[in-house]
Write a protein that holds these residues in place. Structure first.
Motif, PDB file in Angstrom:
ATOM      1  N   MET A   1      40.271  39.291   3.855  1.00 20.80           N
ATOM      2  CA  MET A   1      41.037  38.846   2.714  1.00 20.80           C
ATOM      3  C   MET A   1      40.217  37.820   1.933  1.00 20.80           C
ATOM      4  O   MET A   1      39.553  36.977   2.512  1.00 20.80           O
ATOM      5  CB  MET A   1      42.348  38.223   3.228  1.00 20.80           C
ATOM      6  CG  MET A   1      43.257  37.753   2.149  1.00 20.80           C
ATOM      7  SD  MET A   1      44.779  36.963   2.760  1.00 20.80           S
ATOM      8  CE  MET A   1      45.210  37.918   4.171  1.00 20.80           C
ATOM      9  N   HIS A   3      39.238  34.560  -0.337  1.00 16.99           N
ATOM     10  CA  HIS A   3      39.619  33.153  -0.221  1.00 16.99           C
ATOM     11  C   HIS A   3      40.789  32.797  -1.151  1.00 16.99           C
ATOM     12  O   HIS A   3      41.772  32.188  -0.727  1.00 16.99           O
ATOM     13  CB  HIS A   3      38.404  32.272  -0.502  1.00 16.99           C
ATOM     14  CG  HIS A   3      38.701  30.810  -0.451  1.00 16.99           C
ATOM     15  ND1 HIS A   3      38.955  30.156   0.725  1.00 16.99           N
ATOM     16  CD2 HIS A   3      38.806  29.892  -1.435  1.00 16.99           C
ATOM     17  CE1 HIS A   3      39.195  28.891   0.466  1.00 16.99           C
ATOM     18  NE2 HIS A   3      39.116  28.695  -0.830  1.00 16.99           N
ATOM     19  N   GLU A   5      42.967  34.783  -2.612  1.00 19.03           N
ATOM     20  CA  GLU A   5      44.150  35.548  -2.221  1.00 19.03           C
ATOM     21  C   GLU A   5      44.818  34.899  -1.010  1.00 19.03           C
ATOM     22  O   GLU A   5      46.036  34.747  -0.964  1.00 19.03           O
ATOM     23  CB  GLU A   5      43.721  36.978  -1.898  1.00 19.03           C
ATOM     24  CG  GLU A   5      44.851  37.927  -1.632  1.00 19.03           C
ATOM     25  CD  GLU A   5      44.320  39.327  -1.368  1.00 19.03           C
ATOM     26  OE1 GLU A   5      44.070  39.639  -0.190  1.00 19.03           O
ATOM     27  OE2 GLU A   5      44.169  40.084  -2.335  1.00 19.03           O
ATOM     28  N   LEU A   6      44.031  34.499  -0.043  1.00 25.92           N
ATOM     29  CA  LEU A   6      44.536  33.841   1.156  1.00 25.92           C
ATOM     30  C   LEU A   6      45.200  32.516   0.792  1.00 25.92           C
ATOM     31  O   LEU A   6      46.300  32.207   1.255  1.00 25.92           O
ATOM     32  CB  LEU A   6      43.405  33.616   2.161  1.00 25.92           C
ATOM     33  CG  LEU A   6      43.772  32.923   3.467  1.00 25.92           C
ATOM     34  CD1 LEU A   6      44.723  33.784   4.271  1.00 25.92           C
ATOM     35  CD2 LEU A   6      42.514  32.615   4.259  1.00 25.92           C
ATOM     36  N   TYR A   9      48.542  33.085  -0.996  1.00 27.30           N
ATOM     37  CA  TYR A   9      49.549  33.551  -0.041  1.00 27.30           C
ATOM     38  C   TYR A   9      50.038  32.383   0.819  1.00 27.30           C
ATOM     39  O   TYR A   9      51.241  32.220   1.051  1.00 27.30           O
ATOM     40  CB  TYR A   9      48.974  34.675   0.825  1.00 27.30           C
ATOM     41  CG  TYR A   9      49.960  35.246   1.808  1.00 27.30           C
ATOM     42  CD1 TYR A   9      51.092  35.919   1.374  1.00 27.30           C
ATOM     43  CD2 TYR A   9      49.764  35.109   3.179  1.00 27.30           C
ATOM     44  CE1 TYR A   9      52.007  36.450   2.280  1.00 27.30           C
ATOM     45  CE2 TYR A   9      50.668  35.631   4.085  1.00 27.30           C
ATOM     46  CZ  TYR A   9      51.790  36.298   3.636  1.00 27.30           C
ATOM     47  OH  TYR A   9      52.697  36.813   4.528  1.00 27.30           O
ATOM     48  N   GLY A  10      49.110  31.544   1.257  1.00 32.16           N
ATOM     49  CA  GLY A  10      49.481  30.381   2.064  1.00 32.16           C
ATOM     50  C   GLY A  10      50.349  29.409   1.293  1.00 32.16           C
ATOM     51  O   GLY A  10      51.331  28.866   1.832  1.00 32.16           O
ATOM     52  N   THR A  56      45.156  27.234   4.518  1.00 31.69           N
ATOM     53  CA  THR A  56      45.497  28.461   5.234  1.00 31.69           C
ATOM     54  C   THR A  56      44.236  29.077   5.818  1.00 31.69           C
ATOM     55  O   THR A  56      43.205  29.138   5.138  1.00 31.69           O
ATOM     56  CB  THR A  56      46.166  29.463   4.269  1.00 31.69           C
ATOM     57  OG1 THR A  56      47.245  28.812   3.610  1.00 31.69           O
ATOM     58  CG2 THR A  56      46.678  30.681   5.004  1.00 31.69           C
ATOM     59  N   ARG A  57      44.334  29.536   7.045  1.00 31.49           N
ATOM     60  CA  ARG A  57      43.211  30.196   7.699  1.00 31.49           C
ATOM     61  C   ARG A  57      43.700  31.464   8.367  1.00 31.49           C
ATOM     62  O   ARG A  57      44.801  31.514   8.908  1.00 31.49           O
ATOM     63  CB  ARG A  57      42.559  29.296   8.758  1.00 31.49           C
ATOM     64  CG  ARG A  57      41.826  28.126   8.190  1.00 31.49           C
ATOM     65  CD  ARG A  57      40.587  28.581   7.439  1.00 31.49           C
ATOM     66  NE  ARG A  57      40.033  27.522   6.634  1.00 31.49           N
ATOM     67  CZ  ARG A  57      40.253  27.350   5.334  1.00 31.49           C
ATOM     68  NH1 ARG A  57      41.029  28.164   4.684  1.00 31.49           N
ATOM     69  NH2 ARG A  57      39.689  26.378   4.674  1.00 31.49           N
ATOM     70  N   GLU A  58      42.834  32.465   8.333  1.00 30.78           N
ATOM     71  CA  GLU A  58      43.099  33.711   9.053  1.00 30.78           C
ATOM     72  C   GLU A  58      42.547  33.572  10.454  1.00 30.78           C
ATOM     73  O   GLU A  58      41.394  33.185  10.632  1.00 30.78           O
ATOM     74  CB  GLU A  58      42.396  34.884   8.363  1.00 30.78           C
ATOM     75  CG  GLU A  58      43.226  35.567   7.331  1.00 30.78           C
ATOM     76  CD  GLU A  58      42.543  36.813   6.826  1.00 30.78           C
ATOM     77  OE1 GLU A  58      43.101  37.904   7.047  1.00 30.78           O
ATOM     78  OE2 GLU A  58      41.473  36.693   6.218  1.00 30.78           O
ATOM     79  N   SER A  64      36.429  31.146  13.194  1.00 35.01           N
ATOM     80  CA  SER A  64      37.340  30.484  12.266  1.00 35.01           C
ATOM     81  C   SER A  64      37.654  29.081  12.758  1.00 35.01           C
ATOM     82  O   SER A  64      37.683  28.797  13.953  1.00 35.01           O
ATOM     83  CB  SER A  64      38.612  31.297  12.070  1.00 35.01           C
ATOM     84  OG  SER A  64      39.322  31.398  13.270  1.00 35.01           O
ATOM     85  N   ASP A 108      47.372  38.153  10.324  1.00 34.49           N
ATOM     86  CA  ASP A 108      47.270  39.114   9.228  1.00 34.49           C
ATOM     87  C   ASP A 108      48.547  38.978   8.400  1.00 34.49           C
ATOM     88  O   ASP A 108      49.417  38.179   8.717  1.00 34.49           O
ATOM     89  CB  ASP A 108      47.090  40.545   9.745  1.00 34.49           C
ATOM     90  CG  ASP A 108      48.151  40.944  10.758  1.00 34.49           C
ATOM     91  OD1 ASP A 108      49.350  40.714  10.476  1.00 34.49           O
ATOM     92  OD2 ASP A 108      47.788  41.457  11.823  1.00 34.49           O
ATOM     93  N   PHE A 109      48.678  39.760   7.339  1.00 38.03           N
ATOM     94  CA  PHE A 109      49.841  39.654   6.465  1.00 38.03           C
ATOM     95  C   PHE A 109      51.151  40.080   7.129  1.00 38.03           C
ATOM     96  O   PHE A 109      52.219  39.694   6.706  1.00 38.03           O
ATOM     97  CB  PHE A 109      49.644  40.491   5.191  1.00 38.03           C
ATOM     98  CG  PHE A 109      48.811  39.802   4.150  1.00 38.03           C
ATOM     99  CD1 PHE A 109      49.181  38.585   3.633  1.00 38.03           C
ATOM    100  CD2 PHE A 109      47.654  40.398   3.682  1.00 38.03           C
ATOM    101  CE1 PHE A 109      48.428  37.953   2.659  1.00 38.03           C
ATOM    102  CE2 PHE A 109      46.888  39.783   2.707  1.00 38.03           C
ATOM    103  CZ  PHE A 109      47.281  38.553   2.199  1.00 38.03           C
TER     104      PHE A 109
END
Length: 125
Positions: A1, A3, A5-6, A9-10, A56-58, A64, A108-109
């Protein structure tokens, strides 16, 4: 995803979380040329203005880092300047306020996010 976009979303997850926990959202992405604060809200329970940084982190990746590790000294310096600018611009200098941090981890989403809300983080003003 990606950066951005993440991050977007966060921030949406944080927005929903904060609304459900008694915060009245006043602004999102308050910007100045030197940076931005993600969310400005009013805490209906404590009657304080609250400035939120959201990271936010995936997950699922051994490389990570935790979202909390992204709140660097440089970022804190920028946040201080932005918060003081906002208070001055809105004539809120004499109102109670604080800085909170929201850390979000996603696998994930589709997975339920892990949200950690750190209240009244010390910024050393």
């Amino acid at each position: 995803m990606k950066h951005l976009e993440l991050g977007g979303y966060g921030e949406k997850l944080a927005f929903d979380y904060l609304k459900s926990h008694g915060f009245l959202i006043k602004e999102r992405n308050f910007r100045r040329k030197w940076g931005e604060v993600d969310i400005v809200a009013y805490d209906l329970k404590t009657k304080e203005w609250v400035f939120f940084e959201v990271k936010t982190r995936e997950g699922g990746n051994l490389n990570s880092i935790f979202p909390e590790e992204e709140l660097t000294t440089k970022k804190i310096q920028r946040l201080k300047r932005i918060i003081l600018s906002y208070l001055s611009l809105k004539r809120l200098e004499n109102q109670p306020w604080r800085f909170d941090f929201v850390a979000i981890e996603l696998k994930d989403f589709q997975s339920k996010p892990i949200i950690r809300h750190y209240k009244d983080e010390f910024l050393d003003f």
